[in-house]
Design a protein around this motif. Sequence first.
Motif, mmCIF file in Angstrom:
data_model
loop_
_atom_site.group_PDB
_atom_site.id
_atom_site.type_symbol
_atom_site.label_atom_id
_atom_site.label_comp_id
_atom_site.label_asym_id
_atom_site.label_seq_id
_atom_site.Cartn_x
_atom_site.Cartn_y
_atom_site.Cartn_z
ATOM 1 N N VAL A 158 0.848 -1.084 0.006
ATOM 2 C CA VAL A 158 -0.068 0.185 -0.100
ATOM 3 C C VAL A 158 0.826 1.325 -0.061
ATOM 4 C CG1 VAL A 158 -1.656 1.335 1.351
ATOM 5 C CG2 VAL A 158 -2.031 -1.164 1.099
ATOM 6 N N ALA A 159 1.915 1.153 0.868
ATOM 7 C CA ALA A 159 2.901 2.292 0.656
ATOM 8 C C ALA A 159 3.492 2.522 -0.396
ATOM 9 C CB ALA A 159 3.813 2.491 2.185
ATOM 10 N N MET A 160 3.971 1.540 -1.028
ATOM 11 C CA MET A 160 4.771 1.658 -2.275
ATOM 12 C C MET A 160 3.732 2.220 -3.361
ATOM 13 S SD MET A 160 7.917 0.679 -2.809
ATOM 14 C CE MET A 160 7.728 1.056 -4.600
ATOM 15 N N LYS A 161 2.251 2.025 -3.690
ATOM 16 C CA LYS A 161 1.492 2.388 -4.401
ATOM 17 C C LYS A 161 1.298 3.522 -4.302
ATOM 18 C CE LYS A 161 -1.182 -1.780 -5.953
ATOM 19 N NZ LYS A 161 -2.376 -2.376 -5.642
ATOM 20 N N ASP A 162 1.157 4.304 -2.812
ATOM 21 C CA ASP A 162 1.002 5.524 -2.870
ATOM 22 C C ASP A 162 2.072 6.259 -2.925
ATOM 23 O OD1 ASP A 162 -1.529 5.427 -1.895
ATOM 24 O OD2 ASP A 162 -1.291 5.494 0.159
ATOM 25 N N LEU A 163 3.375 5.847 -3.144
ATOM 26 C CA LEU A 163 4.416 6.737 -3.361
ATOM 27 C C LEU A 163 4.803 7.041 -4.970
ATOM 28 C CD1 LEU A 163 7.003 7.756 -2.062
ATOM 29 C CD2 LEU A 163 8.265 5.705 -2.792
ATOM 30 N N PRO A 164 4.469 8.232 -5.170
ATOM 31 C CA PRO A 164 4.731 8.618 -6.658
ATOM 32 C C PRO A 164 5.992 8.295 -7.277
ATOM 33 C CG PRO A 164 3.886 10.558 -5.310
ATOM 34 C CD PRO A 164 4.473 9.443 -4.418
ATOM 35 N N VAL A 165 6.001 7.582 -8.307
ATOM 36 C CA VAL A 165 7.099 7.321 -9.094
ATOM 37 C C VAL A 165 8.375 8.307 -8.998
ATOM 38 C CG1 VAL A 165 6.302 7.350 -11.484
ATOM 39 C CG2 VAL A 165 7.923 5.442 -10.606
#
Lengths: 273, 380
Positions: A158-165
């Motif tokens: 979830v945290a990875m998904k929320d982190l803008p690339v």
Amino acid sequence: MSAASTPRRRPLLSSRRLATIASHAYIWLCLILFVLPFLALLSQSLGQRGGASGLGNYAAVFGSFGDNLFWSFKITGLTLLIDLAACLPAAYALVRYPVPGKRLLFSLLQLPLYVPGAVIGLSLLLTYTFVYKIDSMWGLVLAMAVGSFPLMMTPIVVAMKDLPVMFEEASECLGATKWQTYRRIVFPLIGPGVSAGLLLCFIIVFNEYLVTLFVHPPALETAPLKVFNLVRTNGLAPTTAALAVTMQLISFLAVIVFFRIFGTRHFKGTYIL
Amino acid sequence: MTTVHLSNVTKHYGSTVAVQDFNLEVADGEFVTLLGPSGCGKTTTLRMLAGLVEPTGGRILFDDQEVTWLAPRARNIGFVFQAPALFPHMSVADNIGFGLSVKGRDKAFIRQRVDEMLDLVDLEGYGKRLPAQLSGGQQQRVALARVLATDPRVLLFDEPLSALDKNLRDTLKYSILELQRKTRKTAIYVTHDQSEAFAISDRIVVMNAGRIEQIGTQTDIYLKPRTPFVAEFIGANNGLNGTVVAVDGSGDDAVVRVDTGGLLLRRRGRTRLTPGQAVLAYIRPEDLSVLEDGDGRVHLNTIEGTIDRLIFEGASAQLRVEVAGVEMRADISGGQRLALVQREGRVRLGFDDVTLIPSEAEAGTAVVTDGVPDEAGPAA
Ligand SMILES: Nc1ncnc2c1ncn2[C@@H]1O[C@H](COP(=O)(O)OP(=O)(O)OP(=O)(O)O)[C@@H](O)[C@H]1O
Ligand SMILES: [Mg+2]
């Protein structure tokens, strides 16, 4: 000009006040309901039976039960390390790369959450005895890791998904390698997810006895298993209650410590907090 | 000292053509802007230059080095994103020093360089702050400093000002230009905002649907649009479909006569057009002037129409006139705009300049394009 109107009296019980009172009452009711069993356990742990009494029961926790607590910490610590080592790269790959069947894979990885502990324990016991013959603590550690890693995986994903690339792109454009980018940008920014995963896994693994019951080597008895065994054979002795209370306090302390470390200083002003 | 060379650079996403056969030479120290409507492939082109997107085909060279397949970190570029993209968990100083620190430069050097950069972007004393404690404009300036700290070969900007308010945009675009001039870096800048592109570029690349429409200076693309798209996208224009009737004379004095199905237009100057050819004729609204009775000025073209309405805009006024069944726009400035406020009925308009662009389109239709307003976000 004269303002001749009489000041409107504030009703003693306006609907807003009523709502406030009701919500406070509800919170306290919940607290009491949740804390009551703990208090019962606490009073039991201070009781007297066969010599030792009161705080003396707690001396026994660190004396004769010291070994059990030590094993619990060791097993939990190793499990957390394995969970982290497996989940950090997996979550990164799952979110950042076009893994085919991403959704299905993620659902499958959640499976251990829905499988009863006894089933996990039993199936691992079968696997170990018939395939690997693992008879050390590593069998138990692996069993714990299998059962708990979805708890680590989910918050990190979830945290990875929320982190803008964008942050990773900025880092790479500035000359950082993939690894530097991961260590200095990605990891700190998914920190809150990692800490949530660590916390969940710690609480679950530290207090787990069902899986342990199946796969623990004979010489090894973790604290929750000890409590289980003692209660089964002796009923709830004050010393056993004291061990249980200690475990409760450790879990509680873990929550506090995690929120202290990850909830404030390091991650203030970050993307997530 | 870096030149940038793109040859036949192409990017397809499945069946979507994002960029097709993009060819461009950027000289050392030049400031080139990619300008075009939303979705025309500007960002994709820039990201291919940075190495964040792999091209489907073509080659990219920095000086003589082919970088087409190099990772971003091996290219030594500075990329400024639309959002500042500052690392939120690092102080301003650590953000600026990041590029040097990952390359293993020593602490003292980094500290000195960070101070230099803070100075350069007028943010002395802000080093210890976290990005969240800066305003949007300050954050974008830190992003600029962070990029300049590594002494990149090429600066790449992807609409760096579009998230800021208008006043800030106006000041910051000149800061960007000034910094680029001071550091003499080759810069490629992406925007959909014409006024921004006109204000800061040495040359402008107008893009549409993944292709280059025209490359040129501001005056080139404004005064000599080569395609109907450029004529209609840049600034406001009156466009008329027509057919060449005759070419009289030759050389610089040649006069092309165009029949637009109601109006006969003349244009003087060298031409390659031949009678019978279909053309699009464009007349800039500011080239049209209202002729009063007894007016001494002589124009190559005079047309007559009925005033539809006058839109008073302060410094100038837009006069909408119906001419031979076609609405045309004339931008009037000076004292005449005031005189026109009360005016009704017939009016005579004179003009000399007509841009003729060969077209395959059918004759008889007309367009008034108002250009893309500066305030517009990416058009829907
Ligand atoms: N990752 C992607 N996958 C599929 N299609 C894409 C992708 N990135 C861009 N495109 C497509 O490529 C085309 C060009 O996109 P690009 O982002 O370069 O446009 P742009 O000119 O930067 O537009 P804007 O002004 O809106 O930023 C668009 O049609 C877009 O839909
Ligand atoms: Mg874009």
